[in-house]
Design a protein around this motif. Structure first.
Motif, short mmCIF file in Angstrom:
data_model
loop_
_atom_site.label_atom_id
_atom_site.label_comp_id
_atom_site.label_asym_id
_atom_site.label_seq_id
_atom_site.Cartn_x
_atom_site.Cartn_y
_atom_site.Cartn_z
N ASP A 22 0.84 -1.20 0.00
CA ASP A 22 0.00 0.00 0.00
C ASP A 22 0.86 1.24 0.00
O ASP A 22 1.87 1.30 0.72
N ARG A 46 -4.89 6.90 1.11
CA ARG A 46 -4.28 5.81 0.33
C ARG A 46 -4.30 6.23 -1.13
O ARG A 46 -5.34 6.59 -1.67
N LYS A 56 -3.08 0.56 -3.99
CA LYS A 56 -2.69 -0.73 -3.41
C LYS A 56 -2.36 -1.66 -4.57
O LYS A 56 -3.09 -1.73 -5.54
N PHE A 109 3.21 0.25 3.14
CA PHE A 109 2.89 -0.86 4.02
C PHE A 109 2.96 -2.15 3.21
O PHE A 109 2.32 -2.27 2.17
N SER A 132 0.18 -5.60 4.83
CA SER A 132 -0.50 -4.91 5.92
C SER A 132 -1.54 -3.99 5.29
O SER A 132 -1.34 -3.54 4.18
N PRO A 133 -2.63 -3.67 5.90
CA PRO A 133 -3.00 -3.90 7.28
C PRO A 133 -3.48 -5.32 7.56
O PRO A 133 -3.48 -5.76 8.69
N SER A 182 -2.61 -9.05 7.23
CA SER A 182 -1.45 -9.90 6.96
C SER A 182 -1.90 -11.18 6.27
O SER A 182 -2.71 -11.92 6.79
N GLU A 218 6.41 -9.06 12.20
CA GLU A 218 5.21 -8.36 11.70
C GLU A 218 5.25 -6.87 12.02
O GLU A 218 4.41 -6.12 11.55
N ASN A 219 6.22 -6.43 12.83
CA ASN A 219 6.29 -5.02 13.24
C ASN A 219 7.21 -4.18 12.37
O ASN A 219 7.44 -3.02 12.68
N SER A 245 6.19 -1.47 7.74
CA SER A 245 5.89 -0.13 7.25
C SER A 245 7.17 0.67 7.09
O SER A 245 8.19 0.40 7.73
#
Length: 166
Positions: A77, A99, A102, A134, A137-138, A140, A147-148, A151
């Protein structure tokens, strides 16, 4: 049961569990996790200094830093945030975030490899933007070791065209 039979069973169990572990983890790299880990490695804008109204191509390089291949699909994204320059200059950040696009990436991103994803964007008549990207994400779609770290954001400044005198 004698010692030799017990020893043979134990060795057989160790070999079997090792083979099953390799089969489950697929192509795990020693020392790395047994999951993929998708991150934004680099962002390039072309042309490098676009002017308002011009179309720019933004290339996002997604890397798999995990121990196994990432089997798509997954999303990338592209968002921008902007606000009055005065607010950004005094540290109050950006007010409006939207946004832009995507993209869905399909196929495999092998461990240690990258995939480039391109976005088109028409440059607005504002001096500064915050680009946000991203990966996976958002929502997964791929279970990852990290997973952190999905971004990436950067500030992008526009060289405004000088007004012409008529």
């Amino acid at each position: 049961m004698d010692i030799k039979a017990n020893f043979t069973k134990i060795i057989g169990a160790i070999v079997l569990s090792t083979l099953l572990g390799l089969a489950i983890s697929g192509n795990a790299q020693p020392g790395l996790s047994n999951e993929p880990d998708l991150v934004v490695q680099e962002v390039r804008v072309s042309p490098e200094s676009p002017t308002p109204g011009e179309s720019a191509t933004i290339t996002v390089v997604v890397a798999n830093e995990g121990g196994v291949d990432a089997n798509g699909p997954f999303d990338v994204d592209f968002h921008i945030s902007f606000g009055p320059q005065e607010l950004a200059e005094i540290g109050l950040g950006f007010l409006v975030g939207i946004r832009i696009e995507k993209k869905i990436v399909t196929g495999v991103v092998r461990r240690g490899q990258t995939r480039e994803v391109q976005f088109s964007w028409e440059v607005l008549q504002l001096p500064q933007f915050k680009f946000q990207f991203f990966v996976d994400s958002p929502v997964s779609r791929i279970f990852e070791s990290g997973e952190n770290n999905n971004s990436f954001e950067t500030i992008f400044e526009i060289d405004e065209a000088l007004p012409t005198q008529g």
